[in-house]
Write a protein that holds these residues in place. Structure first.
Motif, PDB file in Angstrom:
ATOM      1  N   ASN A  91       1.318   1.672  -0.511  1.00 22.95           N
ATOM      2  CA  ASN A  91       2.670   2.212  -0.640  1.00 22.95           C
ATOM      3  C   ASN A  91       2.809   2.750  -2.058  1.00 22.95           C
ATOM      4  OD1 ASN A  91       4.082   1.084   1.949  1.00 22.95           O
ATOM      5  ND2 ASN A  91       2.884  -0.620   1.116  1.00 22.95           N
ATOM      6  N   VAL A 120      -8.028   5.229   6.894  1.00 24.78           N
ATOM      7  CA  VAL A 120      -6.603   5.534   7.050  1.00 24.78           C
ATOM      8  C   VAL A 120      -6.320   5.875   8.511  1.00 24.78           C
ATOM      9  CG1 VAL A 120      -4.681   6.959   6.268  1.00 24.78           C
ATOM     10  CG2 VAL A 120      -6.519   6.355   4.667  1.00 24.78           C
ATOM     11  N   CYS A 123      -1.706  -1.628   3.778  1.00 19.83           N
ATOM     12  CA  CYS A 123      -1.007  -0.360   3.607  1.00 19.83           C
ATOM     13  C   CYS A 123      -0.833  -0.107   2.117  1.00 19.83           C
ATOM     14  CB  CYS A 123       0.358  -0.396   4.296  1.00 19.83           C
ATOM     15  SG  CYS A 123       1.216   1.202   4.290  1.00 19.83           S
ATOM     16  N   THR A 138      -0.482  -0.129  11.920  1.00 20.23           N
ATOM     17  CA  THR A 138      -0.920  -1.524  11.906  1.00 20.23           C
ATOM     18  C   THR A 138       0.287  -2.421  11.649  1.00 20.23           C
ATOM     19  OG1 THR A 138      -1.340  -1.741   9.534  1.00 20.23           O
ATOM     20  CG2 THR A 138      -3.099  -0.737  10.879  1.00 20.23           C
ATOM     21  N   ASN A 197       2.841   6.495   2.201  1.00 23.65           N
ATOM     22  CA  ASN A 197       2.335   5.292   2.865  1.00 23.65           C
ATOM     23  C   ASN A 197       1.003   5.661   3.488  1.00 23.65           C
ATOM     24  OD1 ASN A 197       5.513   5.501   3.778  1.00 23.65           O
ATOM     25  ND2 ASN A 197       4.993   3.533   2.898  1.00 23.65           N
ATOM     26  N   ALA A 211       5.038  -1.084   5.629  1.00 20.87           N
ATOM     27  CA  ALA A 211       5.111   0.224   4.977  1.00 20.87           C
ATOM     28  C   ALA A 211       6.507   0.376   4.376  1.00 20.87           C
ATOM     29  CB  ALA A 211       4.830   1.338   5.976  1.00 20.87           C
ATOM     30  N   ASP A 242      -1.629   3.743   5.802  1.00 19.48           N
ATOM     31  CA  ASP A 242      -1.874   2.554   6.607  1.00 19.48           C
ATOM     32  C   ASP A 242      -3.358   2.504   6.955  1.00 19.48           C
ATOM     33  OD1 ASP A 242      -1.115   0.250   7.937  1.00 19.48           O
ATOM     34  OD2 ASP A 242      -0.216   1.295   9.641  1.00 19.48           O
ATOM     35  N   CYS A 243      -4.019   1.382   6.686  1.00 24.01           N
ATOM     36  CA  CYS A 243      -5.479   1.310   6.780  1.00 24.01           C
ATOM     37  C   CYS A 243      -5.983   0.096   7.541  1.00 24.01           C
ATOM     38  CB  CYS A 243      -6.078   1.213   5.372  1.00 24.01           C
ATOM     39  SG  CYS A 243      -5.639   2.564   4.279  1.00 24.01           S
ATOM     40  N   ASN A 301       6.646  -0.557  10.237  1.00 19.02           N
ATOM     41  CA  ASN A 301       5.226  -0.519  10.555  1.00 19.02           C
ATOM     42  C   ASN A 301       4.910   0.891  11.026  1.00 19.02           C
ATOM     43  OD1 ASN A 301       6.115  -3.544  11.448  1.00 19.02           O
ATOM     44  ND2 ASN A 301       4.148  -3.478  10.435  1.00 19.02           N
ATOM     45  N   SER A 323       0.040  -6.311   3.374  1.00 17.75           N
ATOM     46  CA  SER A 323      -0.727  -6.678   4.555  1.00 17.75           C
ATOM     47  C   SER A 323       0.071  -7.697   5.358  1.00 17.75           C
ATOM     48  CB  SER A 323      -2.079  -7.279   4.139  1.00 17.75           C
ATOM     49  OG  SER A 323      -2.893  -7.515   5.271  1.00 17.75           O
TER      50      SER A 323
END
Length: 177
Positions: free
Chosen positions: A84, A151, A82, A119, A130, A123, A132-133, A116, A37
């Protein structure tokens, strides 16, 4: 829809003892992930194995982070994270973000390359996947905080994932005939 009647006594059942629970969970194989984050709360990352999809429509997943981790407050403040998924070659990175580096400092983002996606959450460039959330919901349960993320960005590669089972890292392979 059929209704199922469940019979039970009115006596509450005791939870299994912690050692029995931990022993049974220890032999459950799980993918190894870094939850990262970045934002107003700062940059953080933590290794987790408790991550799963919740829904495809809308795309939701959850990640469980121990409440003692300083990452919990940072992820909450940033509002993004995120997932990973690590590859079979990334066990040292898993150890680093679990606070067990063989060299260097824990949470050493210099140990890998990051981008990135959507967000500000980092990542991992060569991750298996990945996700991303943005935070959809947060649930406190026992010793962990459960982050449910919507997501907003995703990528993946076709490489072997890193798996954790019985206190060791493994790489999955085909079953022998």
């Amino acid at each position: 829809m059929a209704t199922v009647k469940v019979e039970s006594s009115n006596e509450p059942l005791e939870s299994v003892d912690t050692d029995a629970f931990v022993g049974a969970m220890r032999v459950q194989a799980a993918a190894v992930n870094l939850v990262t984050s970045n934002g107003p709360g700062g940059r953080t990352g933590v290794t987790v194995s408790a991550m799963t999809s919740v829904s495809a429509e809308p795309p939701l997943l959850l990640a469980c982070v121990n409440r003692r981790s300083p990452s919990v407050a940072i992820i909450r403040q940033n509002g993004v994270f995120c997932i990973n998924a690590l590859s079979a070659e990334q066990s040292e990175l898993a150890n680093t973000f679990a606070g067990r580096p063989s060299s260097g400092e824990p949470f050493d983002f210099a140990a890998a390359d990051w981008i990135n996606i959507t967000t500000a959450a980092p990542a991992l460039v060569d991750a298996v996947a990945n996700l991303d959330c943005v935070i959809h919901d947060i649930v406190e349960a026992g010793s962990h905080t459960i982050f449910i993320g919507r997501v907003v960005g995703a990528s993946h590669r076709n490489v072997k994932p890193l798996v954790y089972c019985d206190r060791t890292y493994l790489a999955p392979g085909p079953l022998e005939d």
